[in-house]
Design an enzyme around this catalytic site. Structure first.
Site, PDB file in Angstrom:
ATOM      1  N   GLY A  97       0.822  -1.208   0.000  1.00 52.05           N
ATOM      2  CA  GLY A  97       0.000   0.000   0.000  1.00 52.05           C
ATOM      3  C   GLY A  97       0.850   1.250   0.000  1.00 52.05           C
ATOM      4  N   ARG A 134       0.941  -5.409  -6.229  1.00 51.54           N
ATOM      5  CA  ARG A 134       1.080  -6.731  -5.623  1.00 51.54           C
ATOM      6  C   ARG A 134       1.646  -7.661  -6.695  1.00 51.54           C
ATOM      7  NH1 ARG A 134       0.009  -5.532  -0.224  1.00 51.54           N
ATOM      8  NH2 ARG A 134      -1.753  -4.102  -0.130  1.00 51.54           N
ATOM      9  N   ASP A 188       4.798  -4.899   6.169  1.00 50.31           N
ATOM     10  CA  ASP A 188       5.197  -6.253   6.549  1.00 50.31           C
ATOM     11  C   ASP A 188       5.252  -7.209   5.362  1.00 50.31           C
ATOM     12  OD1 ASP A 188       2.465  -6.268   6.191  1.00 50.31           O
ATOM     13  OD2 ASP A 188       1.994  -7.214   8.102  1.00 50.31           O
ATOM     14  N   THR A 222       4.078   2.686   5.760  1.00 54.45           N
ATOM     15  CA  THR A 222       2.698   2.237   5.902  1.00 54.45           C
ATOM     16  C   THR A 222       1.976   3.166   6.873  1.00 54.45           C
ATOM     17  OG1 THR A 222       1.262   0.503   6.828  1.00 54.45           O
ATOM     18  CG2 THR A 222       3.537   0.552   7.593  1.00 54.45           C
ATOM     19  N   ASP A 233      -0.382   2.444   8.790  1.00 53.32           N
ATOM     20  CA  ASP A 233      -0.887   1.738   9.970  1.00 53.32           C
ATOM     21  C   ASP A 233       0.060   1.787  11.167  1.00 53.32           C
ATOM     22  OD1 ASP A 233      -3.254   0.979   8.726  1.00 53.32           O
ATOM     23  OD2 ASP A 233      -2.375  -0.851   7.911  1.00 53.32           O
ATOM     24  N   ASP A 260       2.351  -0.250  12.048  1.00 51.03           N
ATOM     25  CA  ASP A 260       2.278  -1.566  12.682  1.00 51.03           C
ATOM     26  C   ASP A 260       3.545  -2.395  12.494  1.00 51.03           C
ATOM     27  OD1 ASP A 260       1.975  -1.915   9.980  1.00 51.03           O
ATOM     28  OD2 ASP A 260       0.285  -3.298  10.112  1.00 51.03           O
ATOM     29  N   ARG A 278      -6.737  -2.589   9.956  1.00 54.23           N
ATOM     30  CA  ARG A 278      -7.283  -3.944  10.016  1.00 54.23           C
ATOM     31  C   ARG A 278      -6.693  -4.732  11.184  1.00 54.23           C
ATOM     32  NH1 ARG A 278      -5.749  -5.297   5.438  1.00 54.23           N
ATOM     33  NH2 ARG A 278      -3.925  -6.557   5.999  1.00 54.23           N
TER      34      ARG A 278
END
Length: 328
Positions: A15, A76, A107, A130, A132, A134, A176
């Protein structure tokens, strides 16, 4: 020390996030500073397999630091998930005389990079990009700060109409598997409740919280919901559940979606991306590989890929307490 690396490839994968262009720019200009070649790889690992390469120089990245997204594009790649695809990618790197790679992503990007390094012993450094936030081993990822400010600005505007019509708004944000955006934006925007993947507050606590808000005199409310929250319902089902059980509330839903990934990166993200881009090139020239460059306590740090992508996201207990107290 003898400098063995003469050509560094750079790609973005997964992303997109605001600040990726600033990261690419830093890598390219760090290469120029060290008088080595830099090769841009378009469309991530897919471009690596299809040999979608272009030589970049210091002027190639002018006027990109303020742009969101990634000019190298992202995609992707199912083929890169296969042994045959990675063999082709390695052959392309060798034929183009690329000696090392900088990959910018999350990740999934790091997982692919780690497998590729182990199979072909090819030098790779990752930069966490990213929204997120994360990734383990770094306090912040590129794009997180910009996304956070985008969300807060949007919720501020939603609150204006919520107050005007005495409504309850459920605002879904990205996350998510990680609730960093929801938790921090919820506190920053003054949300009454924050639902995140790391914990399940349950529907009964949510209803009791809304009842207390009503009794305390609140005429409108904002609930921030991470897309992966554990309450067990999607946001539209949750809205219907609340209206069914609390007749006093008129509920509206706003899904912010990909607006969170777009826009000009914040100053913080531009500076962070610049520091990490230079840190990635420095690492490769020092012989480091199979690791991510991150930021810890304002200092550049290097973390093995396996550690960066390991484990579940952990909630910040102090922030949850702040959210609970300030939402009274």
């Amino acid at each position: 020390m003898e400098q063995k690396i003469k050509n560094i490839g750079v790609l973005t994968s997964g992303g997109d996030s605001p600040g990726m262009n600033a990261g690419i720019r830093a890598v390219v200009r760090a290469c120029a500073y060290h008088k080595i070649k830099c090769t841009g790889i378009y469309r991530g690992y897919q471009g690596l397999i299809e040999k979608d390469f272009e030589e970049l120089n210091a002027r190639s990245v002018r006027n990109v630091i303020n742009r969101g997204g990634t000019f190298l594009k992202s995609a992707r790649s199912r083929r890169f998930m296969t042994v045959e695809g990675r063999v082709t990618a390695h052959e392309n790197l060798i034929s183009e005389k690329i000696d090392a790679l900088v990959v910018i992503g999350g990740d999934g990007t790091f997982t692919g990079a780690s497998v590729f390094k182990k199979e072909h012993n090819f030098p790779i450094i990752g930069i966490p990009g990213t929204i997120d936030n994360d990734i383990r081993g770094t306090d912040y990822t590129i794009g997180y700060d910009t996304a956070l400010n985008t969300v807060v600005e949007a919720i501020d505007k939603i609150r204006d109409t919520a107050n005007s019509h005495n409504r309850l708004f459920l605002v879904e944000v990205m996350g998510r598997d990680a609730g960093d955006i929801a938790l921090n934006a919820g506190i920053g925007a003054g949300a009454e409740e924050i639902l995140i993947p790391e914990e399940n507050l349950g529907t009964e606590r949510l209803l009791e919280s809304l009842k207390r808000s009503k009794k305390s005199g609140k005429t409108s409310s904002i609930i921030v919901v991470a897309e992966g929250d554990q309450i067990g319902k999607n946001i539209f089902e949750l809205a219907e559940f609340i209206e069914t059980n609390l007749e006093d509330y008129e509920v509206r839903v706003t899904v912010l979606g990909h607006i969170q990934r777009g826009g000009s990166p914040s100053c913080y993200d531009r500076v962070l991306a610049s520091r990490l881009g230079i840190g990635a090139v420095d690492a490769l020239l020092e012989g480091k590989s199979d690791m991510m460059v991150g930021i810890k306590d304002k200092k550049i740090t290097y973390v093995p890929f396996d550690l960066a992508i390991s484990g579940e996201n952990e909630i910040d207990i102090d922030l949850r307490r702040v959210a609970d107290i300030t939402s009274i």
